[in-house]
Write a protein that holds these residues in place. Structure first.
Motif, PDB file in Angstrom:
ATOM      1  N   VAL A 223     -19.405 -71.887 126.187  1.00 49.43           N
ATOM      2  CA  VAL A 223     -19.432 -70.479 126.665  1.00 49.43           C
ATOM      3  C   VAL A 223     -20.681 -69.915 126.457  1.00 49.43           C
ATOM      4  CG1 VAL A 223     -18.380 -68.220 125.989  1.00 49.43           C
ATOM      5  CG2 VAL A 223     -16.727 -70.369 126.007  1.00 49.43           C
ATOM      6  N   ASP A 224     -20.992 -69.479 127.576  1.00 49.39           N
ATOM      7  CA  ASP A 224     -22.587 -68.768 127.649  1.00 49.39           C
ATOM      8  C   ASP A 224     -22.224 -67.502 128.376  1.00 49.39           C
ATOM      9  OD1 ASP A 224     -24.987 -67.615 127.988  1.00 49.39           O
ATOM     10  OD2 ASP A 224     -25.949 -69.526 127.869  1.00 49.39           O
ATOM     11  N   ASN A 225     -21.905 -66.260 128.081  1.00 48.82           N
ATOM     12  CA  ASN A 225     -21.526 -65.076 129.013  1.00 48.82           C
ATOM     13  C   ASN A 225     -22.876 -64.531 129.484  1.00 48.82           C
ATOM     14  OD1 ASN A 225     -18.511 -65.167 128.568  1.00 48.82           O
ATOM     15  ND2 ASN A 225     -19.008 -64.217 126.707  1.00 48.82           N
ATOM     16  N   GLN A 226     -24.273 -64.921 129.151  1.00 48.12           N
ATOM     17  CA  GLN A 226     -25.201 -64.308 129.633  1.00 48.12           C
ATOM     18  C   GLN A 226     -25.755 -65.276 130.929  1.00 48.12           C
ATOM     19  OE1 GLN A 226     -27.919 -63.770 126.434  1.00 48.12           O
ATOM     20  NE2 GLN A 226     -27.638 -61.572 126.696  1.00 48.12           N
ATOM     21  N   ASN A 227     -25.793 -66.582 130.499  1.00 45.79           N
ATOM     22  CA  ASN A 227     -26.177 -67.626 131.638  1.00 45.79           C
ATOM     23  C   ASN A 227     -25.071 -68.310 132.412  1.00 45.79           C
ATOM     24  OD1 ASN A 227     -29.007 -67.046 130.856  1.00 45.79           O
ATOM     25  ND2 ASN A 227     -28.632 -68.062 129.101  1.00 45.79           N
ATOM     26  N   GLY A 228     -24.071 -68.442 131.591  1.00 48.92           N
ATOM     27  CA  GLY A 228     -23.016 -69.358 132.170  1.00 48.92           C
ATOM     28  C   GLY A 228     -22.329 -68.829 133.701  1.00 48.92           C
ATOM     29  N   LYS A 229     -21.723 -69.561 134.381  1.00 47.86           N
ATOM     30  CA  LYS A 229     -20.922 -69.341 135.466  1.00 47.86           C
ATOM     31  C   LYS A 229     -19.631 -68.737 135.344  1.00 47.86           C
ATOM     32  CE  LYS A 229     -22.917 -73.127 138.425  1.00 47.86           C
ATOM     33  NZ  LYS A 229     -22.845 -74.167 139.384  1.00 47.86           N
ATOM     34  N   GLU A 230     -19.429 -67.426 136.175  1.00 52.86           N
ATOM     35  CA  GLU A 230     -18.219 -66.846 135.831  1.00 52.86           C
ATOM     36  C   GLU A 230     -17.028 -68.029 136.259  1.00 52.86           C
ATOM     37  OE1 GLU A 230     -15.682 -63.541 138.890  1.00 52.86           O
ATOM     38  OE2 GLU A 230     -17.831 -63.567 138.866  1.00 52.86           O
ATOM     39  N   SER A 231     -16.132 -67.567 135.203  1.00 56.09           N
ATOM     40  CA  SER A 231     -14.844 -68.544 135.225  1.00 56.09           C
ATOM     41  C   SER A 231     -13.500 -67.648 134.999  1.00 56.09           C
ATOM     42  CB  SER A 231     -14.942 -69.895 134.031  1.00 56.09           C
ATOM     43  OG  SER A 231     -16.321 -70.473 134.519  1.00 56.09           O
ATOM     44  N   GLU A 232     -12.549 -68.121 135.123  1.00 56.89           N
ATOM     45  CA  GLU A 232     -11.060 -67.492 135.030  1.00 56.89           C
ATOM     46  C   GLU A 232     -10.207 -68.461 134.982  1.00 56.89           C
ATOM     47  OE1 GLU A 232      -8.363 -63.881 136.585  1.00 56.89           O
ATOM     48  OE2 GLU A 232     -10.165 -64.213 137.599  1.00 56.89           O
ATOM     49  N   THR A 233      -9.112 -68.377 133.986  1.00 59.11           N
ATOM     50  CA  THR A 233      -8.108 -69.209 133.940  1.00 59.11           C
ATOM     51  C   THR A 233      -6.805 -68.455 133.464  1.00 59.11           C
ATOM     52  OG1 THR A 233      -9.370 -70.941 132.962  1.00 59.11           O
ATOM     53  CG2 THR A 233      -6.980 -71.070 132.840  1.00 59.11           C
ATOM     54  N   ARG A 234      -5.583 -68.308 134.111  1.00 56.44           N
ATOM     55  CA  ARG A 234      -4.644 -67.379 133.802  1.00 56.44           C
ATOM     56  C   ARG A 234      -3.622 -68.279 133.018  1.00 56.44           C
ATOM     57  NH1 ARG A 234      -4.404 -64.301 139.469  1.00 56.44           N
ATOM     58  NH2 ARG A 234      -6.288 -63.537 139.333  1.00 56.44           N
ATOM     59  N   GLY A 243       3.807 -74.645 115.026  1.00 56.90           N
ATOM     60  CA  GLY A 243       2.446 -75.138 115.196  1.00 56.90           C
ATOM     61  C   GLY A 243       1.792 -75.493 116.581  1.00 56.90           C
ATOM     62  N   ALA A 244       2.438 -75.227 117.530  1.00 54.59           N
ATOM     63  CA  ALA A 244       2.032 -75.575 118.830  1.00 54.59           C
ATOM     64  C   ALA A 244       2.956 -74.653 119.902  1.00 54.59           C
ATOM     65  CB  ALA A 244       2.046 -77.090 119.187  1.00 54.59           C
ATOM     66  N   THR A 245       1.881 -74.604 121.070  1.00 55.21           N
ATOM     67  CA  THR A 245       2.583 -74.098 122.265  1.00 55.21           C
ATOM     68  C   THR A 245       2.383 -74.851 123.616  1.00 55.21           C
ATOM     69  OG1 THR A 245       2.095 -71.999 121.138  1.00 55.21           O
ATOM     70  CG2 THR A 245       2.751 -71.805 123.628  1.00 55.21           C
ATOM     71  N   LEU A 246       3.419 -74.806 124.422  1.00 61.16           N
ATOM     72  CA  LEU A 246       3.115 -75.381 125.556  1.00 61.16           C
ATOM     73  C   LEU A 246       2.914 -74.260 126.335  1.00 61.16           C
ATOM     74  CD1 LEU A 246       3.463 -77.919 127.362  1.00 61.16           C
ATOM     75  CD2 LEU A 246       5.797 -77.555 127.940  1.00 61.16           C
ATOM     76  N   VAL A 247       1.908 -74.442 127.066  1.00 65.62           N
ATOM     77  CA  VAL A 247       1.364 -73.388 128.207  1.00 65.62           C
ATOM     78  C   VAL A 247       1.309 -73.954 129.509  1.00 65.62           C
ATOM     79  CG1 VAL A 247       0.161 -71.934 126.166  1.00 65.62           C
ATOM     80  CG2 VAL A 247      -1.070 -73.740 127.531  1.00 65.62           C
ATOM     81  N   ARG A 248       1.271 -72.965 130.419  1.00 62.35           N
ATOM     82  CA  ARG A 248       1.019 -73.343 131.813  1.00 62.35           C
ATOM     83  C   ARG A 248      -0.364 -72.693 132.219  1.00 62.35           C
ATOM     84  NH1 ARG A 248       3.958 -70.708 137.047  1.00 62.35           N
ATOM     85  NH2 ARG A 248       2.459 -68.941 136.515  1.00 62.35           N
ATOM     86  N   ALA A 249      -1.493 -73.445 132.676  1.00 66.16           N
ATOM     87  CA  ALA A 249      -2.839 -72.784 133.124  1.00 66.16           C
ATOM     88  C   ALA A 249      -3.087 -72.815 134.639  1.00 66.16           C
ATOM     89  CB  ALA A 249      -3.806 -73.736 132.214  1.00 66.16           C
ATOM     90  N   PHE A 250      -3.538 -71.745 135.051  1.00 65.55           N
ATOM     91  CA  PHE A 250      -3.780 -71.737 136.501  1.00 65.55           C
ATOM     92  C   PHE A 250      -5.204 -71.238 136.452  1.00 65.55           C
ATOM     93  CE2 PHE A 250      -3.974 -68.616 140.164  1.00 65.55           C
ATOM     94  CZ  PHE A 250      -4.426 -69.469 141.163  1.00 65.55           C
ATOM     95  N   PRO A 251      -6.141 -71.984 136.887  1.00 69.84           N
ATOM     96  CA  PRO A 251      -7.691 -72.198 136.930  1.00 69.84           C
ATOM     97  C   PRO A 251      -7.932 -71.309 138.307  1.00 69.84           C
ATOM     98  CG  PRO A 251      -7.001 -74.373 137.486  1.00 69.84           C
ATOM     99  CD  PRO A 251      -5.719 -73.924 137.144  1.00 69.84           C
TER     100      PRO A 251
END
Length: 331
Positions: A223-234, A243-251
């Motif tokens: 993670v580099d909020n100054q020099n990194g590329k814009e990224s988004e995951t929902r 102790g765990a969660t099953l998630v759905r990820a949409f890049p």
């Protein structure tokens, strides 16, 4: 594409190797128009080294419409390519269809027509050979479909990620789908088992990402909020366990290791992630039988390149992941 040989009998461009090399004539069709001639010939004249093709073009032994051309020349519909007699040592993909891992791919095909193959890629299988691997999924598919004129990856999945992977059978389908990816008209949903209690309110992670190549040659994303590329995951919670969660990820964007790093930076690393995981959590999941990264491309939705209709293909979880979930205690 139609090929002929003097005295101009019509043959297939990928016909079996001839005893005596003869002049080849290739007429460019709509599928091949628009691409560079060097790329076209490398695919069509399999077994001929790139350097040799370039030398033939320099010497005028490969011509288009009776004229000399350069390797960057872009083919037009109905162009006639003349290739001087050259011996082609046709090299099939050095992959045995008898190998269990290759034979198993046939069972993993989720959808196939004359434009596309969509396959449920197994975890642990790279999408293509290289980096010490003799072959990957695309080479194995070519061995399974030797009659296919072309099979090209439309997109990629990490080696340890399983799930929906799209392969194009025609150049036009490849271009069509690449445009959809570029215009964000493709929806890919992933399922991931992550550490801890993922908050319902955490529906969006936008940390910018930067690729780092270590001295060992390993690639790590930070993670580099100054020099990194814009990224988004929902994200959306699918099921909670102790102790765990099953998630759905949409890049929304498609950065390298995006989902894995966005989970890590949120404090909820994906189970059995060798690069971005949490050691204690991984040990717990390993004790329950998990042997692979729990990240799965569960579905993909896009517009079919021929019918122009939206289609959605879903890939079931492999048995080992279903088995793990059955062992976890639900909240």
């Amino acid at each position: 594409m139609v090929t002929t040989e003097k005295p101009k009998p019509v043959v297939n461009a990928e016909a079996v190797e001839q005893e005596k090399p003869q002049v080849r004539y290739i007429t460019v069709d709509i599928e091949d128009a628009g691409q560079r001639i060097d790329n076209f010939l490398l695919r069509t004249l399999k077994g001929v080294p790139k350097s040799h093709l370039y030398r033939l073009m320099r010497k005028g032994e490969i011509r288009v419409n009776k004229k000399r051309i350069k390797p960057v020349y872009k083919l037009a519909l109905n162009d006639e390519i003349r290739v001087a007699p050259i011996r082609i040592s046709e090299q099939k993909d050095n992959v045995s269809t008898g190998l269990a891992v290759v034979a198993n791919l046939e069972k993993q095909i989720l959808f196939e027509d004359d434009r596309l193959i969509i396959i449920n890629k197994p975890s642990g299988m790279a999408v293509h050979g290289g980096s010490g691997l003799s072959f990957g999924l695309i080479e194995a598919l070519r061995a399974l479909r030797p009659e296919a004129r072309m099979l090209e990856l439309v997109h990629r999945l990490d080696r340890d990620t399983s799930g929906c992977l799209v392969v194009a059978k025609k150049r036009s389908a490849l271009r069509h789908l690449h445009e959809q990816f570029r215009d964000k008209h493709v929806q890919k949903f992933y399922h991931a088992l992550v550490k801890g209690h993922w908050p319902d309110k955490l529906t969006r992670v936008t940390a910018a990402l930067k690729k780092n190549d270590l001295k060992s040659g390993e690639r790590v994303v930070i993670v580099d909020n100054q020099n990194g590329k814009e990224s988004e995951t929902r994200f959306k919670v699918l099921e909670r366990f102790r102790g765990a969660t099953l998630v759905r990820a949409f890049p929304v964007t498609g950065r390298t290791h995006q989902i894995r790093v966005h989970c890590q930076t949120s404090g909820h690393s994906i189970a059995m992630d060798a690069k971005y995981g949490h050691e204690d959590f991984d040990m717990q999941m390993k004790s329950k039988g998990l042997k692979r990264l729990f990240l799965h491309a569960a579905s993909i939705e896009f517009t079919h390149p021929l019918t122009e209709q939206r289609i959605k293909i879903e890939a079931p979880l492999e048995a080992s992941l279903e088995s793990l979930l059955s062992k976890l205690v639900k909240e």
